[in-house]
Scaffold this motif. Structure first.
Motif: not given
Length: 186
Positions: A185, A176-177, A108, A60, A53, A180-181
């Protein structure tokens, strides 16, 4: 071998199940570590030397950090059980740690689904251990499991279930991005 001095009301079956739990926690750590390393890799993708990742073509970092933290947490659980085993006068018997069932995770979402199943397996093992402690009238072990692990397992299972629902809702690629963000995150 002589009886350990601190040993009192600690049944051999409970001691063996603690050793089994240590191995399961190490296995869970190993699986999470493999997710950090190779999650999302297709069958054609060779095992990367660095965390999957974190690669420039995946990028990611939230997934990487989530699975890295999960691996460290499971390894920490094994150490808590080792310390407990020693405190009760038991003997730590380490076994080979089984290789993860999969070498690639696809996405993911797939990695989170595997993580949920893994946490359910760990939880069931803890419940079985708690049941044995109760059947052998070992309130200390029962209390230890309740205070240290059982509530945390329920929370982990709920969190992973929520993440799976959110990943299904957002979809692959940009979804998915964004997950993740915005979620991992944050």
């Amino acid at each position: 071998m002589a009886q350990s001095q601190p040993r009192q009301n600690y049944h051999a079956e409970c001691e063996a199940l603690i050793n089994k739990q240590i191995n399961l926690e190490l296995y869970a750590s190993y699986v999470y570590q493999s997710m950090v390393s190779i999650a999302g890799c297709s069958e054609k993708c060779p095992l990367p030397a660095a965390w999957y990742f974190d690669r420039d073509d995946v990028a990611l970092p939230g997934f990487k950090n989530f699975f890295k933290k999960s691996s460290e947490e499971e390894r920490g659980h094994s150490e808590i059980f080792m310390k407990y085993q020693n405190s009760r006068g038991g003997r730590i018997v380490l076994q080979n740690v089984q290789k993860p069932e999969k070498d690639s995770w696809g996405s993911g979402l797939e990695a989170m689904q595997m993580a949920l199943q893994l946490e359910k397996n760990v939880n069931q093992s803890l419940l079985d251990l708690h049941n044995q402690a109760s059947s052998h009238t070992d309130p200390h072990l029962s209390n230890f499991l309740e205070d240290e692990f059982l509530g945390e397992q329920v929370q982990s299972i709920k969190q992973l279930s929520d993440y799976i629902t959110q990943l299904k809702r957002t979809g692959p690629g940009l979804g998915e991005y964004m997950f993740d963000k915005e979620t991992l995150s944050a």
